[in-house]
Write a protein that holds these residues in place. Sequence first.
Motif, short mmCIF file in Angstrom:
data_model
loop_
_atom_site.label_atom_id
_atom_site.label_comp_id
_atom_site.label_asym_id
_atom_site.label_seq_id
_atom_site.Cartn_x
_atom_site.Cartn_y
_atom_site.Cartn_z
N LEU A 106 0.85 -1.19 0.00
CA LEU A 106 0.00 0.00 0.00
C LEU A 106 0.88 1.24 0.00
O LEU A 106 1.80 1.36 0.82
N LYS A 107 0.63 2.15 -0.93
CA LYS A 107 1.36 3.42 -0.96
C LYS A 107 0.64 4.40 -0.03
O LYS A 107 -0.53 4.73 -0.25
N VAL A 108 1.32 4.86 1.01
CA VAL A 108 0.73 5.77 1.98
C VAL A 108 0.83 7.21 1.50
O VAL A 108 -0.13 7.97 1.54
N ASP A 109 2.01 7.60 1.06
CA ASP A 109 2.22 8.92 0.49
C ASP A 109 3.42 8.83 -0.44
O ASP A 109 3.88 7.74 -0.77
N ASP A 110 3.94 9.97 -0.88
CA ASP A 110 5.03 9.96 -1.86
C ASP A 110 6.31 9.34 -1.33
O ASP A 110 7.19 8.98 -2.13
N GLY A 111 6.44 9.21 -0.03
CA GLY A 111 7.70 8.70 0.51
C GLY A 111 7.61 7.38 1.23
O GLY A 111 8.63 6.75 1.50
N ARG A 112 6.38 6.92 1.56
CA ARG A 112 6.27 5.75 2.43
C ARG A 112 5.33 4.71 1.82
O ARG A 112 4.36 5.04 1.15
#
Length: 588
Positions: A106-112
């Motif tokens: 799952l992509k949480v945001d652009d960095g995590r």
Amino acid sequence: MNSDAEAAYEALIQFLYRAPVALIQLQQEGAIEMMNPMASQLLMPLAPHGDLTNLFSVLGPYADDLQRLCAGFAASHGVICEGRRFNIPAPQPRAGAPTVLSLGLLKVDDGRLMAVLADVTQEVAREQRQLASRLASAARVDGLTQLPNRAGALALLQRIGQRPRHAADDAGALLFINLDRFRHINDSYGNEAGDQMMVLVAERLRSTLRASGRSPGDDTVGEVAARVGGDEFVVLLDRLAAPAVAERIAARLLDRLSKPYQLGGHELACSFSMGIVLVDAGMGDADADDLLRDAAIAMTVAKSDGGDRYVVFHQAMRDQAIQRGGLAADLRNAVERGELFTVYQPVVGLQADGQIDRAAGVEALVRWRHPLRGLVGPVEFIGVAEECGLISAIGEQVLAVACADFVGWQRQLGARAPRLLAVNLSRAQLAQPGLCDRVSAILAATGMSAERLQLEITETLAAQGKDIQQQLLGLKALGIKLALDDFGTGYSSLSSLHLLPVDTVKIDRSFVSAADTSRHHEVLIEATVKVARSLGMSTVAEGIETVAQAAVVCRQGCDKGQGYLYSRPLESAALLAWLTAPEPVRTP
């Protein structure tokens, strides 16, 4: 931190510590920031030298595309993959170690990113045992998706159909599923991508269906998916509390299957058509082949209704299918006996002062005068012609008759005759070698000028592979014009219009019919006209039925119009009378 917050934090820590699945927080490039004890337990046997600093490095030998998959996920957040299984090869470092892991990213945001990793060894083993008990041999398994194949599905279906049922709350059902417009995926991305799509659909079906929940000694099927054809799947259901449950499951499957798919760096939104056959106590010993045929008939009805829906089978559908088979036999005779005839719908020039140019052109359309049924419309027989391989012969016959009529009008009416003849070109015709030679021969035999002929193709055809493109370029080399029919309903877009070798864009009637009441549709017409004009293409508004609709398309600069406001399709003699009528139709 107050006591409530401390309690909540402690509960969260306990959850992470005791969770039976691995929970891992990592950076975009795979560096692990945090993980729970189960993550260490599952990953440590896989990590060379116990190095757990980067998840992609640890899982690289088993799933080497994870980093590329994450890097190619353009959305700011969302599910990158779910239920991704991979095998851990033997020999195992210790007894009881996992042999199959399931990964979700799952992509949480652009960095995590967040990863969920689970040991599904026992689950897979249980699935394999269940599958082995249902299928007599490996010959009943589809090699691509590892689902039961047609033979396996029929064996299970036979069990559902013949099992005694004595109560209303003991129903079974068969769901026949077909991917709408699957040909476009193969044509646009290649057969390998089409195979990958089938695997993704199979995984989606497998993860959506519930386990059967059978008790020992229970011989029911539960919920099982199978692949029975190229892009055809079935779902077999047993022990349903009521027949209506099958429809609820069908709705759930359609919703789940219609979620976007990640395919080769592309996000594809697909729709599915589904036919349902119910098996209840009143059916007696139902034959598996009959059930499969009836479900396929219902699926075809769902597809003909526009797709992206399910339809429950009823007896009248089978009767209609039988009638359709009879229609195919009659159609073969109709071609030989000359029962098909050509009509012409005027295409008028739209002028700024509201006048129309009656001689702008005509579109040739085929009709069938059946000796018993009377006049049969194209909606009823064109699909049959495509299915039984007659569409090419019919298309060439229409072209030859229309060209001969057109040349006759030129001699008879002179300047008042239509200046352009439009004829539809089918998929089957475009797929046949030698099309350009046959068209050229018809032009020569009838004395028709190539520059006066416009062949019309759909968006889907125009955007297909190199073979189709070569055919289109060959037709243009003869001097023939090409038109993109029903623009707005297919796969093309304004941004890709310049890639298509066409001279005219025909705006679909669905846009025109709403143009006088919907600003959105009017804007789409305006944009299409402007883009087409910038590319040197002309435009035709289809399906104009009211003065208000005509006013909109005139205001937006459409070059030509076509529809019942001006004229219905006419036979040749009636067309001549229309062309020479003293009072022109006026568009305010």
